[in-house]
Motif scaffolding. Structure first.
Motif: not given
Ligand code: UTP
Length: 289
Positions: A149-153
């Motif tokens: 999720x942090x990668x997508x963010x």
């Protein structure tokens, strides 16, 4: 739009010298915590993050790791005959779909960076997760999912981090912080196993990463770092400046199962989470005070 995260690399080629003699014939990653091998927890965590393709970087004596995710016809037939439907269903749920597991071999354990480089053809030009199975995570939301999720963010590299007392930083890769935003920390440098007096912070990297494929180009130079090993941290440090790079304060707990005390603590913590075992464990624990 960042590319979807579908791949995970699990390096399992280390010698596991801290668990000898157990690891003479059994891979460290197959040692069970309660009744599941460490590698099983890592694969389940990755699947919960939507990972579909797995690459195990193996070495001599590690082939049984791959068997763990195959079908076991004879065992399944016996369970069926004996009416052990629950055990059968659990076993079948753990097998990975055909073609989703690849292995590559690291002939000589030259370091974690070298192990990841051995998976370069699997990685290709896609982002990928790395899970070190001896770091066992206890999280409500899969730690790899939190990183995904942090990668997508952020659209770039993300590593799971935790704070350790300053005197212990020399066991880890350590962050040089550009900006600490709480959950996410942007990074301006990384140092592997620094002495406490020169460490840039006490925020350390644990065995969970989402990295961009460009790290392979840096690892390909085979430059030796701390301990004379090809260090993943050094390869990652070279990405900083050209790509976003963040540390994520993940939510949950980590047990260092590469270490005897961490492994024993994990046994207790995971047993206490199991309704059928918790009461029994609490009953015998006072005997050992
Ligand atoms: P460790 O530092 O725990 O090393 O590796 P180790 O050999 O497994 O264990 P000890 O220290 O001798 O007891 C961390 C992770 O990186 C992998 C290991 O398999 C483990 O998952 N690794 C390490 C490799 O795959 N190749 C290497 O060259 C080094």
């Amino acid at each position: 739009m960042p590319k979807p995260l579908r791949k995970a690399v699990m390096p399992v080629a280390g010698l596991g010298t801290r668990f000898l003699p157990a690891t003479k014939t059994v891979a460290k990653e197959l040692l069970p915590v309660v009744d599941r091998p460490l590698i099983q927890y890592a694969v389940d965590e990755a699947r919960a993050a939507g990972i579909e393709q797995f690459c195990f970087v193996t070495g001599r004596g590690k082939t049984a790791i791959v068997e763990q995710f195959d079908l076991a016809f004879e065992l399944e037939a016996t369970l069926r005959e004996r009416g052990k439907e629950k055990e059968l269903a659990e076993l079948q749920a753990q097998a990975l779909p055909p073609g989703s597991v690849l292995t590559t071999r690291q002939q000589v354990p030259m370091g974690l960076g070298h192990a990841i480089w051995c998976a370069r053809h699997f990685i290709g030009d896609e982002p990928f997760a790395i899970l070190l199975p001896d770091d066992l995570m206890m999280c409500d939301v899969s730690c790899t999912k939190q990183l995904a999720d942090a990668y997508l963010e952020t659209g770039g590299n993300v590593v799971a981090i935790e704070e350790v007392p300053m005197e212990r930083v020399s066991k880890y890769g350590v962050l040089d912080i550009a900006e600490d935003k709480g959950r996410l920390v942007s990074v301006k440098g990384l140092v592997e196993k620094p002495r406490p007096e020169v460490a840039p912070s006490n925020l350390t990297i644990i065995g969970r990463y989402v990295l961009m494929p460009e790290v392979i180009g840096h690892l390909a130079k085979h430059e030796k770092g701390a301990g004379g090993e090809i260090q993943l941290t050094d390869g990652m440090a070279k990405l900083i400046g050209s790509q976003p790079f963040h540390g994520l304060r993940y939510e949950g707990r980590r047990f260092d199962c590469g270490d005897k005390l961490g492994f024993l603590e994990a046994q207790l913590a995971f047993a206490l989470q199991r309704p059928e075992l918790a009461e029994g464990v609490r009953a015998f624990l006072p005997n050992y005070r």
